[in-house]
Design a protein around this motif. Structure first.
Motif, PDB file in Angstrom:
ATOM      1  N   ALA A  37       0.865  -1.182   0.000  1.00 49.37           N
ATOM      2  CA  ALA A  37       0.000   0.000   0.000  1.00 49.37           C
ATOM      3  C   ALA A  37       0.901   1.230   0.000  1.00 49.37           C
ATOM      4  CB  ALA A  37      -0.887   0.013   1.237  1.00 49.37           C
ATOM      5  N   TRP A  42      -5.286   9.223   1.965  1.00 49.61           N
ATOM      6  CA  TRP A  42      -6.296   8.256   1.532  1.00 49.61           C
ATOM      7  C   TRP A  42      -7.695   8.775   1.832  1.00 49.61           C
ATOM      8  CZ3 TRP A  42      -5.590   3.254  -0.505  1.00 49.61           C
ATOM      9  CH2 TRP A  42      -4.249   2.883  -0.674  1.00 49.61           C
ATOM     10  N   LYS A  43      -8.593   8.622   0.878  1.00 45.82           N
ATOM     11  CA  LYS A  43     -10.014   8.910   1.083  1.00 45.82           C
ATOM     12  C   LYS A  43     -10.681   7.581   1.383  1.00 45.82           C
ATOM     13  CE  LYS A  43     -14.145  10.670  -1.211  1.00 45.82           C
ATOM     14  NZ  LYS A  43     -14.688  11.188  -2.493  1.00 45.82           N
ATOM     15  N   ILE A  44     -11.344   7.501   2.529  1.00 52.49           N
ATOM     16  CA  ILE A  44     -11.991   6.266   2.961  1.00 52.49           C
ATOM     17  C   ILE A  44     -13.494   6.498   2.982  1.00 52.49           C
ATOM     18  CG2 ILE A  44     -12.303   4.657   4.870  1.00 52.49           C
ATOM     19  CD1 ILE A  44      -9.004   6.260   4.508  1.00 52.49           C
ATOM     20  N   TRP A  60     -10.784  11.289   5.584  1.00 51.19           N
ATOM     21  CA  TRP A  60      -9.465  11.395   4.964  1.00 51.19           C
ATOM     22  C   TRP A  60      -8.447  10.966   5.992  1.00 51.19           C
ATOM     23  CZ3 TRP A  60      -8.804  12.566  -0.132  1.00 51.19           C
ATOM     24  CH2 TRP A  60      -9.930  13.030  -0.807  1.00 51.19           C
ATOM     25  N   GLU A 116      -2.797   1.638  -4.615  1.00 52.30           N
ATOM     26  CA  GLU A 116      -3.527   2.877  -4.367  1.00 52.30           C
ATOM     27  C   GLU A 116      -5.034   2.677  -4.190  1.00 52.30           C
ATOM     28  OE1 GLU A 116      -2.540   5.831  -7.260  1.00 52.30           O
ATOM     29  OE2 GLU A 116      -0.405   5.658  -6.876  1.00 52.30           O
ATOM     30  N   HIS A 117      -5.493   1.417  -4.046  1.00 55.69           N
ATOM     31  CA  HIS A 117      -6.932   1.181  -3.896  1.00 55.69           C
ATOM     32  C   HIS A 117      -7.184  -0.126  -3.149  1.00 55.69           C
ATOM     33  CE1 HIS A 117     -10.973  -0.244  -5.080  1.00 55.69           C
ATOM     34  NE2 HIS A 117     -11.273   1.026  -4.896  1.00 55.69           N
ATOM     35  N   GLY A 135     -11.137   2.362  -0.056  1.00 62.52           N
ATOM     36  CA  GLY A 135     -10.078   3.345   0.175  1.00 62.52           C
ATOM     37  C   GLY A 135      -9.329   3.624  -1.115  1.00 62.52           C
ATOM     38  N   ARG A 136      -9.059   4.902  -1.349  1.00 62.89           N
ATOM     39  CA  ARG A 136      -8.308   5.300  -2.542  1.00 62.89           C
ATOM     40  C   ARG A 136      -7.291   6.369  -2.144  1.00 62.89           C
ATOM     41  NH1 ARG A 136      -9.000   4.255  -7.536  1.00 62.89           N
ATOM     42  NH2 ARG A 136     -11.174   3.615  -7.325  1.00 62.89           N
ATOM     43  N   ARG A 137      -6.049   6.163  -2.574  1.00 62.47           N
ATOM     44  CA  ARG A 137      -4.994   7.134  -2.312  1.00 62.47           C
ATOM     45  C   ARG A 137      -5.117   8.263  -3.327  1.00 62.47           C
ATOM     46  NH1 ARG A 137      -0.259   8.886  -4.163  1.00 62.47           N
ATOM     47  NH2 ARG A 137       1.367   9.430  -2.669  1.00 62.47           N
ATOM     48  N   TYR A 138      -5.035   9.513  -2.833  1.00 66.01           N
ATOM     49  CA  TYR A 138      -5.196  10.657  -3.722  1.00 66.01           C
ATOM     50  C   TYR A 138      -3.932  11.473  -3.905  1.00 66.01           C
ATOM     51  CZ  TYR A 138     -10.097  10.134  -4.615  1.00 66.01           C
ATOM     52  OH  TYR A 138     -11.296   9.658  -5.079  1.00 66.01           O
TER      53      TYR A 138
END
Length: 146
Positions: A37, A42-44, A60, A116-117, A135-138
């Motif tokens: 990871a 990260w946006k959760i 976040w 990233e996801h 979850g996605r990393r921004y």
């Protein structure tokens, strides 16, 4: 000829010692760096379906480079009485069981399809999950307050 024979015996003995020491040495726990990871912001998005009322919350979260995956990505317990057990970790997933005082036995899973996801669930075996998370990393984290 005698020197070659002694050298061959020495090499064979050294290889045997190396092989045995690697087989008998205690296994070290994997460090956070081998978990696939990416660090960053990260946006959760958490989806719950309590009592038939679907709800979505967004949070976040900044994950440091050497962060422990169990602290950064494993889903929090539903209440303080819950105890996590049977933790299993691979390079791309976390799996665990959870026992709570007033709930049936739960199973949690976080699975990364890329660095990233991820998708995650927490729920009773064979039942609809209590939580579904994506979850996605921004971006990279820009300050300690991220």
């Amino acid at each position: 000829m005698q020197v070659a024979y002694q050298l061959a015996r020495f090499v064979r003995a050294a290889l045997t010692v190396l092989l045995l020491s690697s087989l008998l040495a205690p296994r070290a726990h994997a460090d956070a760096g081998d978990f696939q990871a990416m660090p960053g912001l990260w946006k959760i998005v958490t989806h719950t379906n309590a009592k038939g009322a679907p709800r979505e919350t967004v949070a976040w979260h900044c994950v440091d480079e050497d962060a422990d995956p169990w602290t950064s990505f494993a889903l929090p317990p539903p209440d303080a009485s819950c105890q996590r057990s049977d933790e299993h970790r691979s390079r791309t997933s976390l799996d665990w069981n959870m026992q709570c005082h007033a709930l049936p036995a739960l199973h949690g899973r976080v699975a990364f399809d890329s660095p990233e996801h991820y998708s995650a669930t927490l729920g009773a075996e064979g039942a609809e999950p209590l939580l579904r998370v994506e979850g996605r990393r921004y971006a990279a984290c820009t300050s300690p307050k991220d």
